[in-house]
Scaffold this motif. Structure first.
Motif, PDB file in Angstrom:
ATOM      1  N   MET A  80       0.852  -1.178   0.000  1.00  0.00           N
ATOM      2  CA  MET A  80       0.000   0.000   0.000  1.00  0.00           C
ATOM      3  C   MET A  80       0.897   1.240   0.000  1.00  0.00           C
ATOM      4  SD  MET A  80      -2.887   1.294   2.752  1.00  0.00           S
ATOM      5  CE  MET A  80      -3.499  -0.322   2.977  1.00  0.00           C
ATOM      6  N   GLN A  81       0.525   2.161  -0.839  1.00  0.00           N
ATOM      7  CA  GLN A  81       1.266   3.413  -0.935  1.00  0.00           C
ATOM      8  C   GLN A  81       0.852   4.349   0.204  1.00  0.00           C
ATOM      9  OE1 GLN A  81       0.742   5.032  -4.825  1.00  0.00           O
ATOM     10  NE2 GLN A  81       1.648   3.280  -5.855  1.00  0.00           N
ATOM     11  N   PRO A  82       1.729   5.286   0.557  1.00  0.00           N
ATOM     12  CA  PRO A  82       1.400   6.200   1.666  1.00  0.00           C
ATOM     13  C   PRO A  82       0.100   6.981   1.444  1.00  0.00           C
ATOM     14  CG  PRO A  82       3.722   6.398   1.099  1.00  0.00           C
ATOM     15  CD  PRO A  82       3.090   5.492   0.070  1.00  0.00           C
ATOM     16  N   MET A  83      -0.157   7.391   0.217  1.00  0.00           N
ATOM     17  CA  MET A  83      -1.377   8.151  -0.060  1.00  0.00           C
ATOM     18  C   MET A  83      -2.621   7.287   0.165  1.00  0.00           C
ATOM     19  SD  MET A  83      -2.579  11.045  -0.687  1.00  0.00           S
ATOM     20  CE  MET A  83      -1.482  12.144  -1.493  1.00  0.00           C
ATOM     21  N   GLU A  84      -2.534   6.012  -0.178  1.00  0.00           N
ATOM     22  CA  GLU A  84      -3.666   5.112   0.047  1.00  0.00           C
ATOM     23  C   GLU A  84      -3.916   4.924   1.544  1.00  0.00           C
ATOM     24  OE1 GLU A  84      -2.511   1.629  -2.086  1.00  0.00           O
ATOM     25  OE2 GLU A  84      -3.051   2.474  -4.033  1.00  0.00           O
ATOM     26  N   GLY A  85      -2.843   4.819   2.303  1.00  0.00           N
ATOM     27  CA  GLY A  85      -2.985   4.708   3.751  1.00  0.00           C
ATOM     28  C   GLY A  85      -3.598   5.954   4.356  1.00  0.00           C
ATOM     29  N   LEU A  86      -3.185   7.101   3.858  1.00  0.00           N
ATOM     30  CA  LEU A  86      -3.746   8.371   4.316  1.00  0.00           C
ATOM     31  C   LEU A  86      -5.238   8.450   3.981  1.00  0.00           C
ATOM     32  CD1 LEU A  86      -2.247  10.660   5.742  1.00  0.00           C
ATOM     33  CD2 LEU A  86      -2.120  11.830   3.559  1.00  0.00           C
ATOM     34  N   TYR A  87      -5.592   7.969   2.801  1.00  0.00           N
ATOM     35  CA  TYR A  87      -6.998   7.946   2.380  1.00  0.00           C
ATOM     36  C   TYR A  87      -7.811   7.063   3.322  1.00  0.00           C
ATOM     37  CZ  TYR A  87     -11.080   6.954  -0.535  1.00  0.00           C
ATOM     38  OH  TYR A  87     -12.356   6.793  -0.991  1.00  0.00           O
ATOM     39  N   LEU A  88      -7.283   5.883   3.659  1.00  0.00           N
ATOM     40  CA  LEU A  88      -7.987   4.999   4.583  1.00  0.00           C
ATOM     41  C   LEU A  88      -8.123   5.627   5.961  1.00  0.00           C
ATOM     42  CD1 LEU A  88      -6.664   1.406   3.805  1.00  0.00           C
ATOM     43  CD2 LEU A  88      -8.959   2.316   3.446  1.00  0.00           C
ATOM     44  N   LEU A  89      -7.088   6.300   6.417  1.00  0.00           N
ATOM     45  CA  LEU A  89      -7.122   6.953   7.720  1.00  0.00           C
ATOM     46  C   LEU A  89      -8.162   8.075   7.742  1.00  0.00           C
ATOM     47  CD1 LEU A  89      -5.725   6.905  10.488  1.00  0.00           C
ATOM     48  CD2 LEU A  89      -4.149   8.619   9.597  1.00  0.00           C
ATOM     49  N   ALA A  90      -8.199   8.869   6.696  1.00  0.00           N
ATOM     50  CA  ALA A  90      -9.184   9.956   6.615  1.00  0.00           C
ATOM     51  C   ALA A  90     -10.605   9.397   6.552  1.00  0.00           C
ATOM     52  CB  ALA A  90      -8.903  10.831   5.397  1.00  0.00           C
ATOM     53  N   THR A  91     -10.777   8.317   5.792  1.00  0.00           N
ATOM     54  CA  THR A  91     -12.100   7.689   5.702  1.00  0.00           C
ATOM     55  C   THR A  91     -12.518   7.123   7.051  1.00  0.00           C
ATOM     56  OG1 THR A  91     -11.774   7.176   3.367  1.00  0.00           O
ATOM     57  CG2 THR A  91     -13.456   5.921   4.526  1.00  0.00           C
ATOM     58  N   ALA A  92     -11.583   6.491   7.753  1.00  0.00           N
ATOM     59  CA  ALA A  92     -11.895   5.938   9.074  1.00  0.00           C
ATOM     60  C   ALA A  92     -12.313   7.048  10.034  1.00  0.00           C
ATOM     61  CB  ALA A  92     -10.691   5.176   9.622  1.00  0.00           C
ATOM     62  N   GLY A  93     -11.651   8.187   9.974  1.00  0.00           N
ATOM     63  CA  GLY A  93     -12.029   9.317  10.818  1.00  0.00           C
ATOM     64  C   GLY A  93     -13.430   9.813  10.506  1.00  0.00           C
TER      65      GLY A  93
END
Length: 93
Positions: free
Chosen positions: A1-14
């Motif tokens: 997983m790329q860092p941007m994808e992880g950031l997207y998942l984190l933002a979605t989880a929030g």
């Protein structure tokens, strides 16, 4: 997983946590006050959460192809959700 994808998942989880918190608070307010506006508020936030989850799942399943259709569906569900939120504010007395 790329860092941007992880950031997207984190933002979605929030967004999901905050949205589901709002759904729970609106349902509790409905139980206490029996104001129908609280049901509309909870439906609105539930639709916003559904849009975020559906978009995230679809994005990862399709490997982030078809972003135009993903964003269109996301905007549509989010727009309907916010319409319920606004309606709840208008009808609250």
């Amino acid at each position: 997983m790329q860092p941007m994808e992880g950031l997207y998942l984190l933002a979605t989880a929030g967004l999901v946590v905050a949205g589901l918190t709002m759904v729970a608070l609106a349902l509790r307010a409905y139980q206490e006050t029996e104001r129908r506006a609280m049901i509309h508020l909870s439906i609105g936030f539930a639709l916003i959460v559904a849009a975020a989850i559906a978009t995230s799942v679809s994005a990862f399943v399709t490997d982030f192809t078809g972003t135009r259709s993903l964003l269109t569906v996301n905007s549509g569900l989010t727009g309907v959700g916010f319409s319920f939120v606004v309606y709840s504010l208008i009808t609250y007395r």
